[in-house]
Design an enzyme around this catalytic site. Sequence first.
Site, mmCIF file in Angstrom:
data_model
loop_
_atom_site.group_PDB
_atom_site.id
_atom_site.type_symbol
_atom_site.label_atom_id
_atom_site.label_comp_id
_atom_site.label_asym_id
_atom_site.label_seq_id
_atom_site.Cartn_x
_atom_site.Cartn_y
_atom_site.Cartn_z
ATOM 1 N N HIS A 129 0.633 -1.271 -0.026
ATOM 2 C CA HIS A 129 0.084 -0.015 -0.030
ATOM 3 C C HIS A 129 0.895 1.301 -0.072
ATOM 4 O O HIS A 129 0.328 2.443 -0.161
ATOM 5 C CB HIS A 129 -0.887 0.155 1.007
ATOM 6 C CG HIS A 129 -0.237 0.227 2.316
ATOM 7 N ND1 HIS A 129 0.555 -0.608 3.286
ATOM 8 C CD2 HIS A 129 -0.177 1.416 3.033
ATOM 9 C CE1 HIS A 129 0.796 -0.186 4.441
ATOM 10 N NE2 HIS A 129 0.430 1.185 4.072
HETATM 11 C C1 UD1 Z 1 -2.163 5.740 5.410
HETATM 12 C C2 UD1 Z 1 -0.922 6.477 5.809
HETATM 13 C C3 UD1 Z 1 0.154 5.384 5.963
HETATM 14 C C4 UD1 Z 1 -0.352 4.070 6.563
HETATM 15 C C5 UD1 Z 1 -1.585 3.673 5.819
HETATM 16 C C6 UD1 Z 1 -2.163 2.396 6.898
HETATM 17 C C7 UD1 Z 1 -0.787 8.812 5.353
HETATM 18 C C8 UD1 Z 1 0.099 9.812 4.511
HETATM 19 N N1 UD1 Z 1 -0.560 7.430 5.008
HETATM 20 O O1 UD1 Z 1 -1.989 5.334 3.851
HETATM 21 O O2 UD1 Z 1 1.293 5.877 6.617
HETATM 22 O O3 UD1 Z 1 0.675 3.117 6.320
HETATM 23 O O4 UD1 Z 1 -2.522 4.720 5.980
HETATM 24 O O5 UD1 Z 1 -3.074 1.680 5.963
HETATM 25 O O6 UD1 Z 1 -1.560 9.052 6.372
HETATM 26 N N2 UD1 Z 1 -9.496 4.676 0.588
HETATM 27 C C9 UD1 Z 1 -10.576 4.175 0.675
HETATM 28 N N3 UD1 Z 1 -11.166 3.640 1.514
HETATM 29 C C10 UD1 Z 1 -10.729 3.791 2.920
HETATM 30 C C11 UD1 Z 1 -9.569 4.524 3.043
HETATM 31 C C12 UD1 Z 1 -8.818 4.865 1.829
HETATM 32 O O7 UD1 Z 1 -11.083 3.932 -0.388
HETATM 33 O O8 UD1 Z 1 -11.336 3.741 4.063
HETATM 34 C C13 UD1 Z 1 -8.634 4.837 -0.531
HETATM 35 C C14 UD1 Z 1 -8.803 6.377 -1.101
HETATM 36 O O9 UD1 Z 1 -8.977 6.513 -2.542
HETATM 37 C C15 UD1 Z 1 -7.681 7.166 -0.497
HETATM 38 C C16 UD1 Z 1 -6.333 6.206 -0.680
HETATM 39 O O10 UD1 Z 1 -7.069 4.771 -0.390
HETATM 40 O O11 UD1 Z 1 -7.430 8.423 -1.306
HETATM 41 C C17 UD1 Z 1 -5.526 6.473 0.331
HETATM 42 O O12 UD1 Z 1 -5.929 6.576 1.793
HETATM 43 P P1 UD1 Z 1 -5.037 7.602 2.568
HETATM 44 O O13 UD1 Z 1 -5.493 7.234 3.795
HETATM 45 O O14 UD1 Z 1 -4.750 8.801 2.018
HETATM 46 O O15 UD1 Z 1 -3.669 6.828 2.644
HETATM 47 P P2 UD1 Z 1 -3.192 5.275 2.695
HETATM 48 O O16 UD1 Z 1 -2.347 4.838 1.619
HETATM 49 O O17 UD1 Z 1 -4.294 4.514 3.188
HETATM 50 N N1 UDP Z 2 -3.813 -5.558 8.804
HETATM 51 C C1 UDP Z 2 -4.967 -6.095 8.706
HETATM 52 N N2 UDP Z 2 -5.723 -6.579 7.825
HETATM 53 C C2 UDP Z 2 -5.294 -6.335 6.570
HETATM 54 C C3 UDP Z 2 -3.950 -5.838 6.444
HETATM 55 C C4 UDP Z 2 -3.129 -5.230 7.472
HETATM 56 O O1 UDP Z 2 -5.301 -6.422 9.983
HETATM 57 O O2 UDP Z 2 -5.891 -6.795 5.627
HETATM 58 C C5 UDP Z 2 -2.832 -5.110 9.900
HETATM 59 C C6 UDP Z 2 -1.613 -5.611 9.785
HETATM 60 O O3 UDP Z 2 -1.397 -6.911 10.411
HETATM 61 C C7 UDP Z 2 -1.122 -4.726 10.798
HETATM 62 C C8 UDP Z 2 -1.583 -3.322 10.531
HETATM 63 O O4 UDP Z 2 -2.900 -3.655 9.921
HETATM 64 O O5 UDP Z 2 -1.180 -5.141 12.213
HETATM 65 C C9 UDP Z 2 -0.714 -2.541 9.446
HETATM 66 O O6 UDP Z 2 -1.468 -1.617 8.608
HETATM 67 P P1 UDP Z 2 -0.801 -0.946 7.160
HETATM 68 O O7 UDP Z 2 -0.107 -1.897 6.847
HETATM 69 O O8 UDP Z 2 -2.068 -0.639 6.868
HETATM 70 O O9 UDP Z 2 0.050 0.069 7.834
HETATM 71 P P2 UDP Z 2 1.569 0.491 7.962
HETATM 72 O O10 UDP Z 2 1.816 -0.443 9.569
HETATM 73 O O11 UDP Z 2 2.331 0.209 7.323
HETATM 74 O O12 UDP Z 2 1.464 1.824 8.716
#
Ligand code: UD1
Ligand code: UDP
Length: 349
Positions: A203
């Site tokens: 991601h």
């Molecule tokens: C965010 C965090 C990242 C973290 C990740 C955990 C920032 C800059 N990044 O990244 O550090 O590792 O969360 O998962 O804060 N979207 C949906 N549904 C949702 C959420 C997101 O469709 O419920 C889609 C949207 O198109 C959105 C994109 O995912 O624009 C990215 O979501 P966003 O929260 O901006 O960043 P993450 O990639 O999730």
């Molecule tokens: N995770 C989860 N379900 C999923 C994918 C990830 O519960 O389908 C959990 C994962 O095991 C970890 C946390 O989400 O505990 C990590 O989140 P993510 O990878 O989104 O963010 P990051 O740690 O990179 O910020």
Amino acid sequence: MKVVSIVGARPQFIKAAAVSRELRKRHREVSVHTGQHYDYEMSDIFFEGLDIPRPDVNLGVGSGSHGTQTAAMLKGIEQVLLDERPDYLLIYGDTNSTLAGALAASKLSVPVAHVEAGLRSFNRSMPEEVNRLIADHLSELLLCPSDTAVRNLAAEGVTRNVHLVGDVMLDVLNWAKQRLSETPRILDQLGLAKQRYVLATVHRSENTDNLSRLAQILTAFNLLDEPVIFPVHPRTQKAITGTGLTVESHVRLIDPVGYIDMMALARAARMILTDSGGLQKEAYWLGVPCVTMRNETEWVETVEAGWNTLAGSDSERIVEAVRSFTPNGSHPTLYGDGNASVNCVNLLG
Ligand code: UD1
Ligand code: UDP
């Protein structure tokens, strides 16, 4: 004491599960969900599965560009702080929700406590690196998961109120282990046998916003000769759909799963392939080898211990690592003893 805590993204719900449980034994917590993540599989599923109290406030900010999203959070959090006048603001990790919390509180002179302080990738093109740097430099209490994090802060001149507490994600994993049955249902539902598949997550913006990197990663998955179970983050799903990339039938794209199911899938996997921060540590704690599809990691100890290897996004390197990477025998304790949440709450006062 009154503490306002900020969560918004998947890993923050998980971290808060451990800390809130401990915090609420001693203090009044007002929990604020920014609404950064909002799909059922990215948000509610964790409150249900981890027995976390529902947020007191949901700002409903949703998705957007960094500036738009962070600005909306800043405005919403400022109002909560003006209404609540807490003794502390508690933030987790390195997301835009973390940054907004740190900015809003410091402008109102509310002291900030940062859980997972001091992590660095030394790559400022990562949005998370910018968020961490700012959050750490605005924090009054810096709660670090590792010696490396403490040293990173010292190198930036931050030494006051810096504490090594361990990693709160280990507390959550220990809690979850008691709930992980020997034969988890998710394996049956997906028709999986232990050690006969790899688990993958992708991601990071560097991998999803760059078509060639994403294509390389999916090519690697296609070239593997074992099932690849791939719970797909919505960001990645949009990128895959938008670019028309396709996968072979052994690459199983599934919706994101809840935490207990994820730990069940991780524990039984032969190997984990990821660009997630949290999952690199979970792989280590569960004793599962990890191939990290990035060029650097904040969790360097897992690499030094010989259980995690950096493969970048090149398909050949990923395939080679999945086929041949083998951890060395030893497995030192990393990131504390599972009492990080108690340590954090003790330090809050
Ligand atoms: C965010 C965090 C990242 C973290 C990740 C955990 C920032 C800059 N990044 O990244 O550090 O590792 O969360 O998962 O804060 N979207 C949906 N549904 C949702 C959420 C997101 O469709 O419920 C889609 C949207 O198109 C959105 C994109 O995912 O624009 C990215 O979501 P966003 O929260 O901006 O960043 P993450 O990639 O999730
Ligand atoms: N995770 C989860 N379900 C999923 C994918 C990830 O519960 O389908 C959990 C994962 O095991 C970890 C946390 O989400 O505990 C990590 O989140 P993510 O990878 O989104 O963010 P990051 O740690 O990179 O910020």
